[in-house]
Design an enzyme around this catalytic site. Structure first.
Site, PDB file in Angstrom:
ATOM      1  N   LYS A  41      -0.785 -10.889  18.226  1.00  0.00           N
ATOM      2  CA  LYS A  41       0.005 -12.057  18.635  1.00  0.00           C
ATOM      3  C   LYS A  41       1.057 -12.417  17.587  1.00  0.00           C
ATOM      4  CE  LYS A  41      -3.299 -14.183  21.712  1.00  0.00           C
ATOM      5  NZ  LYS A  41      -4.582 -14.851  21.635  1.00  0.00           N
ATOM      6  N   ARG A  90       3.612  -0.221  -3.186  1.00  0.00           N
ATOM      7  CA  ARG A  90       4.308  -1.204  -4.018  1.00  0.00           C
ATOM      8  C   ARG A  90       3.492  -1.616  -5.225  1.00  0.00           C
ATOM      9  NH1 ARG A  90       5.017  -4.928   1.157  1.00  0.00           N
ATOM     10  NH2 ARG A  90       2.899  -4.147   1.212  1.00  0.00           N
TER      11      ARG A  90
END
Ligand code: PNS
Length: 156
Positions: A41, A90
């Site tokens: 969602k 990262r």
């Protein structure tokens, strides 16, 4: 010719993604940038919009194409004949999370994962922070490619 899959949610694609795409294009015969479209969602851009943005970004690389996948990534890799998954890292937190997935993906089907360290200037960029900053009125022009920035402004 070796085929690699660079998977992600790409909601939206960032400068960090674009950098990994370019470096993977130089390292592999063919690269498929694969947008995961499992239901959630919290997505800002629908799968069609994400594919459009990615297609604009990969147009400069003749050996890169865009795809979508639903379900297990390893099933998609098998269907596409790709033996390698490429991921950008990262931080150590990324590494811990990605290492487990890499092991699981290898254990399931033998597909290998290759990690590329993100360039330092992209190491702090994430799609989720970009979305939050943009939603709250901040300037994200330095973190995403211009076409993505334009779409973010339009959407929000
Ligand atoms: O950009 P993201 O959100 O870090 O991408 C995550 C993604 C889509 C690459 C990852 O969630 C994934 O591979 N999903 C597919 C479902 C799957 O294969 N799950 C098992 C992983 S071991």
């Amino acid at each position: 010719m070796s085929t690699a899959v660079f998977p992600g949610t790409f909601d939206p694609p960032t400068n960090g993604h674009l950098d990994i795409i370019g470096r993977a294009a130089a390292a592999f015969g063919e690269v498929i940038v694969a947008a995961g479209i499992n239901q959630s969602k919290s997505r800002l851009f629908d799968p069609g919009e994400r594919v459009e943005m990615l297609s604009e970004l990969v147009a400069q690389y003749p050996n890169v194409r865009v795809g979508t996948f639903e379900g297990l990534l390893v099933d998609y890799c098998r269907a596409e004949g790709a033996g390698v998954i490429v991921k950008g890292l990262r931080s150590a937190a990324d590494y811990d999370y990605e290492l487990q997935m890499a092991h699981l993906n290898h254990a399931m089907t033998g597909v290998d994962t290759m990690f590329l360290p993100t360039r330092a200037e992209n190491a702090f960029i994430s799609s989720s922070w970009v979305k939050e900053i943009a939603r709250l009125g901040g300037d994200v022009a330095a973190f995403v490619p211009p076409g993505v920035h334009a779409r973010l402004l339009k959407k929000l």
